[in-house]
Write a protein that holds these residues in place. Structure first.
Motif, PDB file in Angstrom:
ATOM      1  N   LEU A  77       0.835  -1.200   0.000  1.00  0.00           N
ATOM      2  CA  LEU A  77       0.000   0.000   0.000  1.00  0.00           C
ATOM      3  C   LEU A  77       0.870   1.251   0.000  1.00  0.00           C
ATOM      4  O   LEU A  77       1.916   1.278   0.638  1.00  0.00           O
ATOM      5  CB  LEU A  77      -0.897   0.030   1.246  1.00  0.00           C
ATOM      6  N   PRO A  78       0.427   2.294  -0.681  1.00  0.00           N
ATOM      7  CA  PRO A  78       1.182   3.547  -0.658  1.00  0.00           C
ATOM      8  C   PRO A  78       0.918   4.311   0.635  1.00  0.00           C
ATOM      9  O   PRO A  78      -0.013   4.001   1.386  1.00  0.00           O
ATOM     10  CB  PRO A  78       0.615   4.312  -1.857  1.00  0.00           C
ATOM     11  N   TYR A  79       1.747   5.321   0.875  1.00  0.00           N
ATOM     12  CA  TYR A  79       1.502   6.247   1.969  1.00  0.00           C
ATOM     13  C   TYR A  79       0.407   7.211   1.516  1.00  0.00           C
ATOM     14  O   TYR A  79       0.429   7.626   0.370  1.00  0.00           O
ATOM     15  CB  TYR A  79       2.795   7.025   2.291  1.00  0.00           C
ATOM     16  N   PRO A  80      -0.551   7.580   2.306  1.00  0.00           N
ATOM     17  CA  PRO A  80      -0.764   7.359   3.730  1.00  0.00           C
ATOM     18  C   PRO A  80      -1.637   6.160   4.064  1.00  0.00           C
ATOM     19  O   PRO A  80      -1.930   5.906   5.230  1.00  0.00           O
ATOM     20  CB  PRO A  80      -1.433   8.657   4.186  1.00  0.00           C
ATOM     21  N   GLU A  81      -2.047   5.378   3.057  1.00  0.00           N
ATOM     22  CA  GLU A  81      -2.872   4.208   3.341  1.00  0.00           C
ATOM     23  C   GLU A  81      -2.150   3.227   4.265  1.00  0.00           C
ATOM     24  O   GLU A  81      -2.755   2.668   5.186  1.00  0.00           O
ATOM     25  CB  GLU A  81      -3.292   3.502   2.052  1.00  0.00           C
ATOM     26  N   ASN A  82      -0.842   3.043   4.042  1.00  0.00           N
ATOM     27  CA  ASN A  82      -0.107   2.113   4.905  1.00  0.00           C
ATOM     28  C   ASN A  82      -0.023   2.637   6.340  1.00  0.00           C
ATOM     29  O   ASN A  82      -0.040   1.861   7.289  1.00  0.00           O
ATOM     30  CB  ASN A  82       1.266   1.770   4.332  1.00  0.00           C
TER      31      ASN A  82
END
Length: 115
Positions: A77-82
Motif C-alpha cells: 500500500l502507498p503512503y498514507p494508506e499504509n
C-alpha cells in the motif's frame, strides 16, 4: 508488539487495493490528499499526547510499529494508506478496538457512502 499477526478485516481491505489515487481518479477528484488524512493526523497526535496506559501506543511505539507494519504487512500500500492500516492494526492488536467493532464501523461507513 511482537511479530505482526494478520488481522482478517485489515487484510481484506489491503487486498481490495482501494487506494486514494485510484479512487480519486475513478471519481474525478483532483485533490491528491485523501479526505481522511486530516483525521488520521489528528488521531495520531492525540495518541502521541495521551497518557492512557500501556494498551495505547506511546509516540515511539506507534512510529516503530508504523514503520515495521508499513514495511512488511502493508508494504504493497502507498503512503498514507499504509500509515492508516498500521495504526488500525496496532489498535486492534492492543485491544483498544476489537476486530468485530472495527468491522461494524467499516460496514456503517460503507453504507453511508453508498446511500
Amino acid at each position: 508488539m511482537d511479530a505482526p499477526d494478520s488481522i482478517a478485516t485489515l487484510q481484506q481491505i489491503a487486498e481490495r487495493n482501494q487506494v486514494w489515487s485510484r479512487m480519486a481518479a475513478k471519481y474525478g477528484v483532483e485533490n491528491p490528499v485523501p479526505p481522511w488524512k486530516t483525521s488520521l493526523d489528528g488521531l495520531c497526535d492525540a495518541l502521541d499526547k495521551a497518557a492512557c496506559g500501556p494498551e495505547v501506543l506511546t509516540f515511539k511505539e506507534r512510529r516503530d510499529e508504523e514503520d515495521a507494519l508499513s514495511a512488511t504487512v502493508y508494504a504493497d500500500l502507498p503512503y498514507p494508506e499504509n500509515q492508516l492500516m498500521a495504526l488500525a492494526h496496532s489498535l486492534v492488536a492492543r485491544g483498544v478496538i476489537d476486530e468485530a467493532e472495527l468491522q461494524q464501523r467499516l460496514t456503517a461507513i460503507r453504507a453511508r457512502l453508498e446511500a
